[in-house]
Design an enzyme around this catalytic site. Sequence first.
Site, PDB file in Angstrom:
ATOM      1  N   GLY A  59       0.789  -1.217   0.000  1.00  0.00           N
ATOM      2  CA  GLY A  59       0.000   0.000   0.000  1.00  0.00           C
ATOM      3  C   GLY A  59       0.823   1.270   0.000  1.00  0.00           C
ATOM      4  N   TYR A  60       2.136   1.176   0.133  1.00  0.00           N
ATOM      5  CA  TYR A  60       2.975   2.373   0.152  1.00  0.00           C
ATOM      6  C   TYR A  60       3.112   2.918  -1.274  1.00  0.00           C
ATOM      7  CZ  TYR A  60       4.473   1.016   4.897  1.00  0.00           C
ATOM      8  OH  TYR A  60       4.497   0.681   6.227  1.00  0.00           O
ATOM      9  N   ALA A  61       2.598   4.128  -1.457  1.00  0.00           N
ATOM     10  CA  ALA A  61       2.641   4.798  -2.769  1.00  0.00           C
ATOM     11  C   ALA A  61       2.063   3.915  -3.864  1.00  0.00           C
ATOM     12  CB  ALA A  61       4.066   5.219  -3.116  1.00  0.00           C
ATOM     13  N   GLY A  62       0.995   3.183  -3.519  1.00  0.00           N
ATOM     14  CA  GLY A  62       0.322   2.356  -4.510  1.00  0.00           C
ATOM     15  C   GLY A  62       1.192   1.278  -5.123  1.00  0.00           C
ATOM     16  N   GLY A  63       2.146   0.769  -4.347  1.00  0.00           N
ATOM     17  CA  GLY A  63       3.039  -0.278  -4.845  1.00  0.00           C
ATOM     18  C   GLY A  63       4.364   0.241  -5.366  1.00  0.00           C
TER      19      GLY A  63
END
Length: 325
Positions: A52-56
């Site tokens: 979930g960090y920066a959308g992958g």
Amino acid sequence: MQRNPLGKTEISISSLALGTMTFGAETNKVDSFRQLDIYVDQGGTHIDTADGYAGGKSEEIIGEWISQRGKSHAITIATKGRFSPPEGSAGASRRSLIHSVDASLRRMNVDAFDLYYVHGWDPQTDILETLQTLGDLVDAGKIKQISWSNVSGWQLQKIVALASSHGLPSPVALQAQYNLLERGIELEVLPCCLENNIAVTVWSPLAGGWLTGKYAANERPADHTRLGEDPDRGDGYDYRNTERTYTVLRLLQVIANDHNRPITHPALAWAVSRPGVASVPVGARTVKQLEANLAAADFFLSQEEMSMLTQASALEALPYPYNFL
């Protein structure tokens, strides 16, 4: 850098991990690579990320770095899944976790994760389904150890009990918010971890920037700070703008001055030294911030300083049953 055992496993990880939530968001790829290089060069062995960090994008950047630099066997990689499920899936369902693990493996260009966190409790999915799926992923060689994040004490104990009774992999680590201003896990989560030999890794060891000393009493944060950009980020400015916070900050500053260190060093040293804590991820927007945090690796508080900080940051009046116990 000091290394600590990861719960009941034979793995040891560095006391300071590299948190990578900023990668691909507040930190571009070039600076992310520099952070990774500096961290490893200074003896760091544990890289922590999430799908979930920066959308992958955080995983993708780390994957590119691994491909270009090569992955030393001394480095352990941890990622998480739960909050980015594929369409039509609950966060920790079988369908979701299998899809999420495979997607993370592709982004990071690795065969398996040393540590895989379920990023939070999923009330929509039977926990036994989640555990059985994780067991299958371990059997398939895609995950080496399982772990959890952001759960209550009873939830963690239920996970441990079900895993034991069904012969499934049990969590070896628990990641939770823990710092001088947020000590709620000491009521039930931390005792549960200690009882079951589950290693604790810490997120937000500097309380979202509060323990850097950059926020002042009754002075709204400036735009260039995280709370200035988003006053409701985390628990928000008003939640932390209390006398207890400033009592802790004043004491941190005194200790820091005594050792000619920045205020962040005693704050990080306190978290690293708490019972059950194996590793404290430090993340940063910039290389300069990361270097300043990593410089805390060789700093340790005296017993008196630990006691003073622990007393100053003690949880306020507790409700029943905690006050009774």
